[in-house]
Design a protein around this motif. Structure first.
Motif, short mmCIF file in Angstrom:
data_model
loop_
_atom_site.label_atom_id
_atom_site.label_comp_id
_atom_site.label_asym_id
_atom_site.label_seq_id
_atom_site.Cartn_x
_atom_site.Cartn_y
_atom_site.Cartn_z
N LEU A 17 -1.82 33.79 -0.51
CA LEU A 17 -1.73 35.05 -1.27
C LEU A 17 -2.99 35.25 -2.09
O LEU A 17 -3.54 34.32 -2.67
N VAL A 18 -3.45 36.52 -2.14
CA VAL A 18 -4.68 36.85 -2.85
C VAL A 18 -4.40 38.02 -3.80
O VAL A 18 -3.62 38.92 -3.46
N ALA A 19 -5.05 38.00 -4.96
CA ALA A 19 -4.87 39.11 -5.92
C ALA A 19 -5.55 40.36 -5.38
O ALA A 19 -6.70 40.32 -4.96
N THR A 20 -4.83 41.49 -5.39
CA THR A 20 -5.43 42.74 -4.92
C THR A 20 -5.97 43.55 -6.09
O THR A 20 -6.56 44.60 -5.90
N LYS A 21 -5.67 43.11 -7.31
CA LYS A 21 -6.27 43.73 -8.49
C LYS A 21 -6.37 42.68 -9.58
O LYS A 21 -5.86 41.55 -9.41
N ASP A 22 -7.01 43.01 -10.69
CA ASP A 22 -7.10 42.04 -11.78
C ASP A 22 -5.70 41.83 -12.37
O ASP A 22 -5.02 42.79 -12.72
N ILE A 23 -5.30 40.57 -12.46
CA ILE A 23 -3.94 40.24 -12.91
C ILE A 23 -4.02 39.63 -14.31
O ILE A 23 -4.89 38.80 -14.59
N LEU A 24 -3.09 40.05 -15.17
CA LEU A 24 -3.07 39.56 -16.54
C LEU A 24 -2.13 38.37 -16.67
O LEU A 24 -1.16 38.26 -15.91
N ARG A 75 16.15 18.21 -12.41
CA ARG A 75 16.11 18.78 -11.08
C ARG A 75 17.54 19.12 -10.70
O ARG A 75 18.42 18.27 -10.69
N LEU A 76 17.82 20.39 -10.41
CA LEU A 76 19.19 20.80 -10.10
C LEU A 76 19.45 20.90 -8.61
O LEU A 76 20.54 20.56 -8.16
N SER A 77 18.49 21.42 -7.87
CA SER A 77 18.77 21.55 -6.44
C SER A 77 17.48 21.51 -5.65
O SER A 77 16.38 21.55 -6.21
N THR A 78 17.64 21.40 -4.34
CA THR A 78 16.52 21.46 -3.42
C THR A 78 16.71 22.74 -2.62
O THR A 78 17.79 22.99 -2.10
N ALA A 79 15.65 23.56 -2.56
CA ALA A 79 15.82 24.88 -1.98
C ALA A 79 14.64 25.26 -1.11
O ALA A 79 13.58 24.64 -1.17
N LEU A 80 14.85 26.27 -0.29
CA LEU A 80 13.76 26.86 0.50
C LEU A 80 13.52 28.28 0.02
O LEU A 80 14.45 29.09 -0.05
N PHE A 81 12.26 28.58 -0.32
CA PHE A 81 11.85 29.92 -0.73
C PHE A 81 10.72 30.34 0.21
O PHE A 81 9.56 29.96 -0.02
N PRO A 82 11.00 31.09 1.26
CA PRO A 82 9.95 31.38 2.24
C PRO A 82 8.75 32.13 1.69
O PRO A 82 7.64 31.93 2.17
N VAL A 83 8.93 32.97 0.68
CA VAL A 83 7.76 33.69 0.13
C VAL A 83 6.95 32.79 -0.80
O VAL A 83 5.73 32.68 -0.67
N THR A 84 7.63 32.10 -1.70
CA THR A 84 6.94 31.18 -2.61
C THR A 84 6.20 30.10 -1.82
O THR A 84 5.14 29.64 -2.23
N SER A 85 6.75 29.72 -0.65
CA SER A 85 6.12 28.71 0.20
C SER A 85 4.75 29.15 0.71
O SER A 85 4.00 28.33 1.22
N LEU A 86 4.44 30.44 0.61
CA LEU A 86 3.14 30.92 1.09
C LEU A 86 2.01 30.50 0.15
O LEU A 86 0.84 30.55 0.53
#
Ligand SMILES: [Zn+2]
Ligand SMILES: [Zn+2]
Ligand SMILES: [Zn+2]
Ligand SMILES: [Zn+2]
Length: 803
Positions: free
Chosen positions: A244-251, A524-535
């Protein structure tokens, strides 16, 4: 920790070692996963099943009326000692086993909830007790509790209704002795007075309390990627893969990803033994499984047990129902086996159950088709390596004229869906053959068990009739084609998890002692899959912070990110926690890549030493200069000639850590005086051989602050906490989340000590830091705002009070 239990791992290792060398070689090759699964299928023998069965037997997940009785008695003991939280957990354990005394267990739990001030949950348990046939002679007792709850919640009409019901019950009941009768009537008249008072006071509920908190967090969803902000874009190239890349300046503080887990499995985690509980037949250990909803991870109060097992517990009937519909009806009979095979195996199973058989089958078949394509290309003379390179990270995707980024759907969208999960990298060729074998054998074990169980859930979402599927399953001793597909998919997910699993964590405030200042730890509460965060790719010095709310993740910018820069997240090895060499080794071992992030390049390429290495050093006992060297350390000051062996210093460090641990136990045991005394000694010892900025010195200062706060000595507490903050700042930076947590504690201490102007100043700093990392809705941020409001309302004279 998410892998199977040690005994099963060792068993699989031995089995692997005893395999025919030819077979070992074939399994070591980077075969398509389907073939690996099929090769392992016949290797799973009755003896293996027996081994697993006996290992699983130690996990008691069935229902036993004797256990219910035991937990109820234990709960009663705690209740008598006014340990209501412990009593609550034990009563919850009791209701998760069926017994003829269920109604009494619920009634007792309602009493514990009442004392904990949880009136809504108390009312629910009273209803449950009555639904389970609460004895008539005890009715007045439970109804009086109900009236008190209703009054405290301001539900006056309902309270009045119950009052008249109890009144008639008491007058009708012939069996009551005249004294009991009198006591009950007196109680009723007291409650009537309370109700009347309440009615008069209710008119003036301050408007301020109903003020709604406006969500200040700006969010505009990305048009091409679900769960991501429009400030980022999904890019792909062969060396960085997807990123993932910033498309604008992020605060700083801006939300970049807000994603619900595709799948999440509660990790039992370490057990927190209830204090002074003796060894018994029934387990009195408390784990995450007793404290959090198995579906949504919400903290449990009046938990709803699964109807089929004593393990799964939920926050509400709704969660129990949804879990049952989506996966638990299949998992329930496998409970003990899944605990033995570990959380990764469990996540792999739940992933295919949540996706549904139709979806899994279509992606597995599509993948097989593409695989053939790949081999055709190879036959045409293109080397396999070349193909692999151009499709790095493109498992399961056919080459198309307009190449889609892997995991995207046909419309070019990347969604947090099963397709995206399926396309997460497995790194099948990089895992050790033993590990692949362990995973395969575990998945085969699940499939064999599924064959015996009811498979209704698998036909969900498809038109295939359940009976057809069931017939398949029951007819043959072999695995059905459906189960083979599921097996292959599960093996895929299990291998993906090593690099893609995300630990869902929460800050748990420990309720030790009487301390007003909460001590908190990350659990640690659980183990999960986050397909977007995984990017997100890894950096040892990330530009984001990750927080969780239930099973949802939020990724926020932790610093300004200029347009065009990549968004990074830290997979664990952070520059503040370890040196470059250790980080490199860990990342290579678990994630199969060599980190080339800026701090790694700087630390490895020159003589720049990392933060972790420069702070945590030993110092000379006579002149306090730093000690240098490998096995034998020499004082760095020219005038001094001190030499010390590293072994000796490490032993000293270890001893000190032990002492600090003892002090912490004293604190938990509510003995702050002894704890402070011991910690002061630790501090003096530390000065003799550790640098002033050593992390352990920081921990000692932090515990000292907690001890003094417990004693109500606010000034001392604040002084020690300020020392701790300096050390945390040196390690993690002044705007890190770690510093934020320390500032929060300092704000609490200053607030309690009425150091108004200092408190206001610290509140401001803590709020600024924490809201960047955790957002304005975070519980600590909200508490800081309440503290400020409270301080500003104080009379002027107090504001200028001198300490
Ligand atoms: Zn829930
Ligand atoms: Zn169950
Ligand atoms: Zn790095
Ligand atoms: Zn010296």
């Amino acid at each position: 920790m998410d892998l199977p239990v040690e005994q099963w791992k060792a068993y699989a290792r031995r089995k692997w070692a005893s395999l025919d060398p030819g077979l070992q070689e074939r399994l070591s090759l980077a075969l398509p996963l389907g073939d690996t699964f099929l090769l392992c299928l016949p290797l799973f023998q009755p003896a293996d099943e027996e081994c697993l069965h006996s290992l699983a037997a130690s996990n008691c997940v069935g229902k036993d009326p004797r256990a219910a009785l035991f937990y109820k008695e234990e709960g009663n003991k705690r209740f008598q000692k006014k340990e209501y939280t412990a009593a609550l957990i034990l009563y919850s354990k009791a209701v998760s086993h069926n017994s003829p005394e269920m109604s009494l267990c619920y009634a007792n739990r309602s009493a514990a909830l009442f004392h904990l001030g949880q009136f809504e949950d108390c009312l629910e348990d009273i209803d449950r007790a009555q639904a389970q046939g609460y004895p008539d002679r005890l009715q007045p007792k439970i109804l009086l509790r109900k009236i008190e709850c209703l009054l405290l919640l301001g539900r006056l009409q309902e309270a009045a209704g119950v009052i008249s019901k109890v009144e008639s019950k008491i007058t009708m009941d012939q069996s009551l002795t005249s004294t009991t009768h009198q006591i009950l009537l007196r109680k009723i008249s007291q409650l009537k007075v309370k109700a009347h008072e309440k009615e008069n006071s209710l008119v003036s509920v301050p408007e301020a309390l109903t003020k709604t908190q406006k969500d200040l967090e700006f969010w505009e969803e990305n048009g091409k990627m679900s769960s991501a902000s429009s400030s980022v874009s999904l890019n792909f190239n062969s060396c960085r893969g997807r990123h993932l890349v910033a498309t604008k300046d992020i605060l700083p503080g801006e939300n970049l990803v807000k994603e619900e887990a595709f799948v999440s499995v509660l990790s039992p985690g370490k057990s927190l033994l209830l204090q002074d509980s003796a060894e018994t037949t029934w387990d009195t250990r408390v784990t995450n499984g007793d404290l959090h909803c198995h579906r949504c991870l919400k903290q449990l109060l009046a938990s709803v047990p699964c109807g089929g097992c004593s393990y799964a517990k939920y926050c509400s009937k709704k969660c129990a129902q949804l879990a049952w519909e989506h996966y638990h009806s299949t998992e329930c009979p496998l409970g003990a086996l899944l605990l033995t095979l570990g959380v990764f195996s469990h996540v792999a199973l739940r992933t295919v159950l949540v996706a549904g058989f139709a979806e899994v089958s279509s992606l597995v078949k599509q993948f097989h088709g593409d695989d053939k394509e790949l081999h055709k290309t190879e036959a045409r003379g293109k080397s396999l390596d070349e193909t692999r390179d151009s499709t790095a990270g493109m498992e399961g995707l056919s080459e198309k004229a307009e190449p889609l980024i892997p995991g995207c759907e046909d419309d070019g969208q990347y969604r947090s869906s099963y397709q995206a999960v399926f396309n997460l990298l497995t790194h099948a060729e990089k895992h050790s053959p033993e590990h692949k074998f362990l995973c395969s054998l575990s998945v085969v074990a699940i499939c064999k068990k599924l064959r015996e169980a009811d498979l209704t859930i698998l036909s969900q979402g498809s038109c295939e009739s359940q009976s057809k599927l069931k017939a398949h399953v029951k007819m043959s001793a072999e695995l059905s084609p459906e189960l083979k597909i599921l097996g292959e998919a599960m093996l895929r997910h299990m291998l993906q998890l090593q690099c893609n699993a995300q630990a869902v964590t929460a800050i748990r405030e420990s309720e030790s002692g009487d301390s007003i200042v909460a001590d908190s730890e990350q659990v640690r509460l659980s183990t999960a899959l986050f397909p977007v965060t995984s990017l997100l790719n890894h950096s040892c010095d990330p530009n984001t912070s990750v927080t969780f709310s239930g099973t949802a993740v939020t990724v926020r910018a932790s610093q300004p990110i200029p347009r065009g820069q990549e968004i990074f997240h830290c997979y664990g090895p952070h520059r503040c926690r370890m040196g470059a060499a250790e980080r490199q080794q860990r990342l290579l071992c678990q994630y199969f890549f060599e980190c080339r992030c800026q701090v790694c390049l700087d630390e490895l390429g020159s003589d720049v030493t990392g933060i972790a290495a420069t702070r945590d050093i030993f110092c000379c006992s006579s002149c306090h200069a730093s000690m240098q060297g490998e096995d034998v350390l020499r004082c760095s000051s020219g005038a001094c000639t001190l030499l010390v062996g590293r072994d000796y210093l490490l032993r000293q460090l270890w001893n000190l850590q032990l002492q600090v641990k003892t002090a912490l136990e004293l604190l938990k045991d509510n003995q702050p005086n002894q704890a402070v005394e011991l910690l002061m000694r630790c501090r003096m010892d530390a000065e003799n051989f550790l640098s002033a900025e050593h992390m352990l010195v920081g921990e000692i200062e932090d515990h000292l602050a907690q001890g003094y706060a417990t004693l109500g000595k606010w000034q001392e507490a604040a002084r020690h906490l300020q020392c701790s903050i300096q050390i945390v700042e040196a390690h993690h930076g002044p705007s890190s989340v770690e510093t934020g947590h320390e500032l929060f504690k300092l704000a609490q201490i200053l607030f309690n000590g009425f150091a108004v102007s200092e408190a206001l100043c610290t509140i401001q700093r803590a709020e600024t830091v924490l809201s960047v990392h955790c957002g304005p809705q975070n519980a600590q941020v909200q508490e800081l705002q309440e503290m400020r409001a409270c301080l500003l309302e104080l009379p002027r004279s107090l504001l200028h009070r001198v300490e």
